[in-house]
Structures are given as C-alpha cells and as structure tokens.
Design a protein around this motif. Structure first.
Motif, PDB file in Angstrom:
ATOM      1  N   ILE A 182      28.584 -13.121  18.285  1.00 28.86           N
ATOM      2  CA  ILE A 182      28.149 -11.740  18.522  1.00 28.86           C
ATOM      3  C   ILE A 182      27.217 -11.672  19.724  1.00 28.86           C
ATOM      4  N   CYS A 183      26.330 -12.653  19.842  1.00 29.89           N
ATOM      5  CA  CYS A 183      25.437 -12.694  21.014  1.00 29.89           C
ATOM      6  C   CYS A 183      26.223 -12.855  22.308  1.00 29.89           C
ATOM      7  N   VAL A 184      27.270 -13.670  22.287  1.00 30.51           N
ATOM      8  CA  VAL A 184      28.099 -13.853  23.486  1.00 30.51           C
ATOM      9  C   VAL A 184      28.797 -12.550  23.863  1.00 30.51           C
ATOM     10  N   ASN A 185      29.375 -11.855  22.870  1.00 29.87           N
ATOM     11  CA  ASN A 185      30.026 -10.572  23.155  1.00 29.87           C
ATOM     12  C   ASN A 185      29.040  -9.556  23.731  1.00 29.87           C
ATOM     13  N   THR A 186      27.886  -9.463  23.101  1.00 28.91           N
ATOM     14  CA  THR A 186      26.885  -8.494  23.559  1.00 28.91           C
ATOM     15  C   THR A 186      26.372  -8.841  24.950  1.00 28.91           C
ATOM     16  N   ALA A 187      26.104 -10.115  25.187  1.00 36.98           N
ATOM     17  CA  ALA A 187      25.609 -10.534  26.501  1.00 36.98           C
ATOM     18  C   ALA A 187      26.634 -10.250  27.594  1.00 36.98           C
ATOM     19  N   ALA A 188      27.908 -10.478  27.299  1.00 36.21           N
ATOM     20  CA  ALA A 188      28.949 -10.207  28.301  1.00 36.21           C
ATOM     21  C   ALA A 188      29.030  -8.709  28.616  1.00 36.21           C
ATOM     22  N   LEU A 189      28.918  -7.860  27.595  1.00 31.89           N
ATOM     23  CA  LEU A 189      28.944  -6.409  27.834  1.00 31.89           C
ATOM     24  C   LEU A 189      27.712  -5.954  28.617  1.00 31.89           C
ATOM     25  N   VAL A 190      26.543  -6.483  28.271  1.00 29.45           N
ATOM     26  CA  VAL A 190      25.319  -6.127  29.003  1.00 29.45           C
ATOM     27  C   VAL A 190      25.420  -6.571  30.457  1.00 29.45           C
ATOM     28  N   HIS A 191      25.953  -7.761  30.656  1.00 31.17           N
ATOM     29  CA  HIS A 191      26.085  -8.256  32.025  1.00 31.17           C
ATOM     30  C   HIS A 191      27.088  -7.428  32.831  1.00 31.17           C
ATOM     31  N   PHE A 192      28.153  -6.992  32.179  1.00 29.28           N
ATOM     32  CA  PHE A 192      29.116  -6.128  32.877  1.00 29.28           C
ATOM     33  C   PHE A 192      28.460  -4.826  33.323  1.00 29.28           C
ATOM     34  N   ARG A 193      27.614  -4.272  32.471  1.00 28.95           N
ATOM     35  CA  ARG A 193      26.906  -3.052  32.861  1.00 28.95           C
ATOM     36  C   ARG A 193      25.967  -3.327  34.033  1.00 28.95           C
ATOM     37  N   GLY A 194      25.299  -4.466  34.020  1.00 26.80           N
ATOM     38  CA  GLY A 194      24.439  -4.827  35.149  1.00 26.80           C
ATOM     39  C   GLY A 194      25.228  -5.004  36.440  1.00 26.80           C
ATOM     40  N   ILE A 195      26.423  -5.575  36.353  1.00 23.48           N
ATOM     41  CA  ILE A 195      27.278  -5.738  37.545  1.00 23.48           C
ATOM     42  C   ILE A 195      27.685  -4.376  38.103  1.00 23.48           C
ATOM     43  N   GLN A 196      27.987  -3.437  37.222  1.00 16.29           N
ATOM     44  CA  GLN A 196      28.320  -2.091  37.691  1.00 16.29           C
ATOM     45  C   GLN A 196      27.162  -1.461  38.468  1.00 16.29           C
ATOM     46  N   ILE A 197      25.954  -1.638  37.966  1.00  8.49           N
ATOM     47  CA  ILE A 197      24.780  -1.035  38.621  1.00  8.49           C
ATOM     48  C   ILE A 197      24.555  -1.655  39.993  1.00  8.49           C
ATOM     49  N   ILE A 198      24.562  -2.988  40.091  1.00 11.77           N
ATOM     50  CA  ILE A 198      24.251  -3.643  41.366  1.00 11.77           C
ATOM     51  C   ILE A 198      25.387  -3.476  42.370  1.00 11.77           C
ATOM     52  N   SER A 199      26.655  -3.450  41.877  1.00 16.59           N
ATOM     53  CA  SER A 199      27.771  -3.254  42.807  1.00 16.59           C
ATOM     54  C   SER A 199      27.741  -1.835  43.386  1.00 16.59           C
ATOM     55  N   HIS A 200      27.419  -0.858  42.548  1.00 19.08           N
ATOM     56  CA  HIS A 200      27.330   0.519  43.041  1.00 19.08           C
ATOM     57  C   HIS A 200      26.198   0.660  44.060  1.00 19.08           C
ATOM     58  N   ALA A 201      25.067  -0.022  43.787  1.00 16.50           N
ATOM     59  CA  ALA A 201      23.947   0.046  44.736  1.00 16.50           C
ATOM     60  C   ALA A 201      24.311  -0.593  46.077  1.00 16.50           C
ATOM     61  N   ARG A 202      25.016  -1.692  46.056  1.00 19.27           N
ATOM     62  CA  ARG A 202      25.382  -2.349  47.323  1.00 19.27           C
ATOM     63  C   ARG A 202      26.457  -1.574  48.089  1.00 19.27           C
ATOM     64  N   ILE A 203      27.419  -1.066  47.353  1.00 17.24           N
ATOM     65  CA  ILE A 203      28.503  -0.356  48.035  1.00 17.24           C
ATOM     66  C   ILE A 203      27.994   0.959  48.643  1.00 17.24           C
ATOM     67  N   THR A 204      27.103   1.629  47.938  1.00 18.86           N
ATOM     68  CA  THR A 204      26.554   2.880  48.464  1.00 18.86           C
ATOM     69  C   THR A 204      25.425   2.676  49.463  1.00 18.86           C
ATOM     70  N   GLY A 205      25.005   1.430  49.666  1.00 19.61           N
ATOM     71  CA  GLY A 205      24.012   1.130  50.699  1.00 19.61           C
ATOM     72  C   GLY A 205      22.578   1.416  50.297  1.00 19.61           C
ATOM     73  N   VAL A 206      22.209   1.188  49.035  1.00 18.93           N
ATOM     74  CA  VAL A 206      20.824   1.386  48.610  1.00 18.93           C
ATOM     75  C   VAL A 206      19.957   0.290  49.228  1.00 18.93           C
ATOM     76  N   VAL A 207      18.873   0.712  49.885  1.00 21.37           N
ATOM     77  CA  VAL A 207      17.955  -0.219  50.545  1.00 21.37           C
ATOM     78  C   VAL A 207      16.551   0.047  50.034  1.00 21.37           C
ATOM     79  N   CYS A 208      15.853  -0.992  49.622  1.00 19.33           N
ATOM     80  CA  CYS A 208      14.488  -0.853  49.137  1.00 19.33           C
ATOM     81  C   CYS A 208      13.501  -1.126  50.269  1.00 19.33           C
ATOM     82  N   ASP A 209      12.408  -0.364  50.261  1.00 20.81           N
ATOM     83  CA  ASP A 209      11.375  -0.586  51.273  1.00 20.81           C
ATOM     84  C   ASP A 209      10.584  -1.854  50.946  1.00 20.81           C
TER      85      ASP A 209
END
Length: 419
Positions: free
Chosen positions: A392-419
C-alpha cells in the motif's frame, strides 16, 4: 393444690408471691377452725379436744404442704430462670457469632467493580473479532485447503509470524491463478498490487494520449520510463505472490523478478524528477541520471543471487533498496540550493518528493521488521500484515510522486522562474 399447680404451670412464681399465698392459706385455715369450734361447741370436751387436735394436725399438714410447695417453687424458679438465661445467652452468642462471620467474609471478599463503558466496548469488540476469526477460519477450511506454517516445506517458510492460512505447493499455474480468488496469506499481497497495476495502466494511457500533441519526445520518454517502471514493478509483484506456492524453482525465479521490479520502480521514479529538476543544468542532469541508473543495475544484479531471496536476508534486502532510494538525497539538496527552499516547495512540488521518500522508507522498514505480525503473531495472518502495508505504501508513494512530476513538468514547460 390443684390451683397452685395450675398457677405454676402457667408462669414462674416469685418468693414474694409464695409468702402471700401461704398467708392466705393460713387465714383460711383459721376461719375453718373457728367455724368448727362454734359448730361443735356442745360436744364433749374429749371429743372437742380430739377434733381440735385433728383439725390442728390437718391445718399443720396443709400449712406445711403449702409451705413446702412454695419453697420448692421458690427454689425451682431461680434455677429455671438461670437455665433459660443460659440458653438465651448461648443462642444469642451463636447468633452474634454468625453475624460476625458473615461480616468478616463480606469484608474479605472483594466487591466487584462496575465495568465502565470503555471496558464493555473493548470486551464486546474483542468478542466480535474472535467470532469473526473463527467464522473466517471455518469458511476457509470448508472451501479451500490451507495449513499452518509448521507444515510447509522449508522453501515456503518465509514469515513464521503468519501462523495459519498458507497454501500448500500446488505445482500448477492454473491452480495458482485460481487461488487469486481464494482467501489465504497471499490474497492481500496479490490484490494490492494487481489493483495498483490496473490503476497505473489507466493513468498512463490517459496521460500519454492526452499530452501526446503538447509534449516533446523527451517529455513522453521520461513519463513513459516512470509508468513503465511502476507497471512492471506492480506486475512482477502480484504475479510472484500468485505463483509463490507453485514449486521451489518457480518461487526463486519470480522472487528475483519481484526484486528487479522494485529497482526498476526506484530508477523510473528518479528519471522524470531529475530531468525536470535540473532542466537548465545539463551536466548535473546527466551525472545524476547515469549514477542512479548504475546503482539500480547494481541492485538488480545483487537480486539475481539465490541467497538474496532467503528469509534471513530480509533486512539486507530492505536496507539495499532503502539505500538506493536515499541516493536521491544528494540531488534533492542540490536542487534546493539552486532554486531555493520556498520556490522548490511552492512551485516545483518538492513536498511530494519528500512524501514519496517517507512512504517508501516507512513501508520498507515495516517489511524488514515485520510489523505488526511480529508483535501479535497469528493476529494478522490474512489481512494487514507487513507485506500488505508495504504494498500500500508503494502504491501511494507512486501516486504521490506522479502528482509531483505533473507539478514540476508543468512549471518547467510553462517557464516558471524563481527569483
């Protein structure tokens, strides 16, 4: 005499009453004597003297008799009173001693305390759980042959804390796959990753088909590596637990595939995160990807050894895969230094990465120490055992990580830059 005896039979006569009674009798006797004197006054002196003497004798006998009766009554009444007092005191003593014994026994016996609502709830829930366990065991024995741990061959003895509910060697793939729909110690292990595999197949199909036109080939590749590692890991896992009881050779083969799947999932989880995390730092990106790939291949090679699958090497296996996951600490710290902690957390989904690591490590530790069945042997033979919690921990961790990949990929593709 008859009157006197009647009075005695009714109640006890005191000495004063006896004296008064004697005085009354004397008075009656004197009256009778006077009457006799007056009535017989004309008789001769000799006759009168004889009658008087006889009367006096009768009176004296009556007085003596009355006095004797009175004295005997007076003497008997104290004796009888003492006897009755003794009897009364004895019975009273016995009655008091019985009361004292009852009071002592009541004080020595513990008064049962009234159980609280929480205690009643615990007792009731414990009774319900025991009845449910008995019902499940009865149904299992009636519909499916399962045995105790000590009756298994050595190659099937993986966890001695799972006491009952094991399958015997089936020597048939058909029988093994039929057991997927039966209740035994591997049922939860099979279905946790079987359902996880089905879920990731749908998620991968939807994600890759909907983003196919918007993404470049690099984006599709890194996402495909992640989905491929997750699906292969879950597939190898549920198939291994299904054919676990086929034979010793099949058991060893699929256990190696199971460990290889864990390494593939770990490496596949790193690839998209390293790609998007160091999107503008090509050198760090390449170095970290090559390093994690080599470490994953090393874990796969070690997993192919037969001794690695032995039950006594369970902590070693868990430690190896935890170490593989902890290699991501170095690139994570590097990423935070480059982007800043606030930007990493709020813009690039860094908390999802940390949550994934906690779930993987926590599940692996429970698997290594076999919690909770090592604490309560025999209570988690079918459900909620450590291996199921790890799945169950493996399933949950994989789903959480997929959500994190969506967030960071969207930020990179849209060109989010931090000061």
């Amino acid at each position: 005499m008859s009157d006197h005896t009647t009075v005695r039979s009714r109640r006890h006569v005191t000495p004063l009453e006896t004296e008064s009674y004697a005085n009354k009798k004397n008075e009656e006797v004197r009256k009778i004597r006077r009457n006799n004197v007056t009535n017989n006054g004309k008789t001769s002196d000799n006759g009168s003297s004889q009658s008087h003497s006889s009367n006096y004798e009768a009176d004296d006998s009556m007085l003596s008799a009355s006095n004797d009766e009175g004295t005997s009554c007076a003497e008997d009444s104290p004796i009888r009173g003492k006897k009755q007092l003794a009897k009364r005191s004895t019975s009273e003593y016995k009655r008091r001693s019985k009361k004292m014994q009852l009071a002592r026994s009541f004080s020595e016996t513990e008064i049962p305390k009234k159980p609280s609502l929480f205690t009643n709830f615990l007792e009731g829930s414990k009774h319900v759980v025991e009845e449910a366990e008995d019902f499940v065991l009865h149904m299992l024995q009636a519909s499916w042959r399962i045995v105790h741990h000590h009756t298994l061959p050595d190659w099937l003895k993986d966890n001695e804390y799972l006491v009952f509910g094991h399958r015997l060697p089936l020597n048939s793939f058909r029988a093994c796959f039929k057991s997927v729909f039966r209740i035994h110690t591997e049922t939860g292990n099979i279905w946790t990753h079987l359902l996880g595999m089905i879920a990731f197949i749908f998620i991968a199909s939807y994600t890759l088909s909907s983003r196919y036109l918007d993404w470049m080939w690099q984006d599709i590749t890194v996402h495909s590596i992640f989905f491929g590692g997750a699906i292969l890991c879950l597939t190898f896992s549920w198939v291994f637990h299904t054919v676990f009881c086929h034979s010793e050779s099949v058991n060893k083969l699929f256990s190696k595939l199971d460990y290889c799947g864990i390494a593939l999932l770990t490496v596949g989880s790193f690839v998209p995160w390293l790609y998007y995390g160091f999107y503008q730092h090509r050198t760090a990106h390449v170095v970290y990807l090559v390093s994690i790939s080599l470490l994953g291949m090393g874990c796969i090679v070690v997993s192919l050894f037969d001794k690695f699958a032995a039950s006594e090497y369970r902590p070693v296996r868990a430690g190896l895969f935890i170490a593989l996951g902890l290699t991501g600490v170095i690139p994570a710290v590097h990423f935070v230094v480059i982007e800043g902690l606030a930007c990493a957390v709020f813009e690039f989904g860094f908390l999802h990465l940390v949550t994934m690591a906690v779930l993987y490590i926590g599940g692996a530790l429970m698997y290594a120490f076999r919690i909770p069945e090592s604490i309560w042997p025999g209570k988690f033979d079918i459900w909620c055992q450590s291996h199921q919690i790890f799945h169950i921990c493996v399933n949950t961790a994989a789903l959480v990580h997929f959500r994190g990949i969506q967030i960071i990929s969207h930020a990179r593709i849209t060109g989010v830059v931090c000061d």
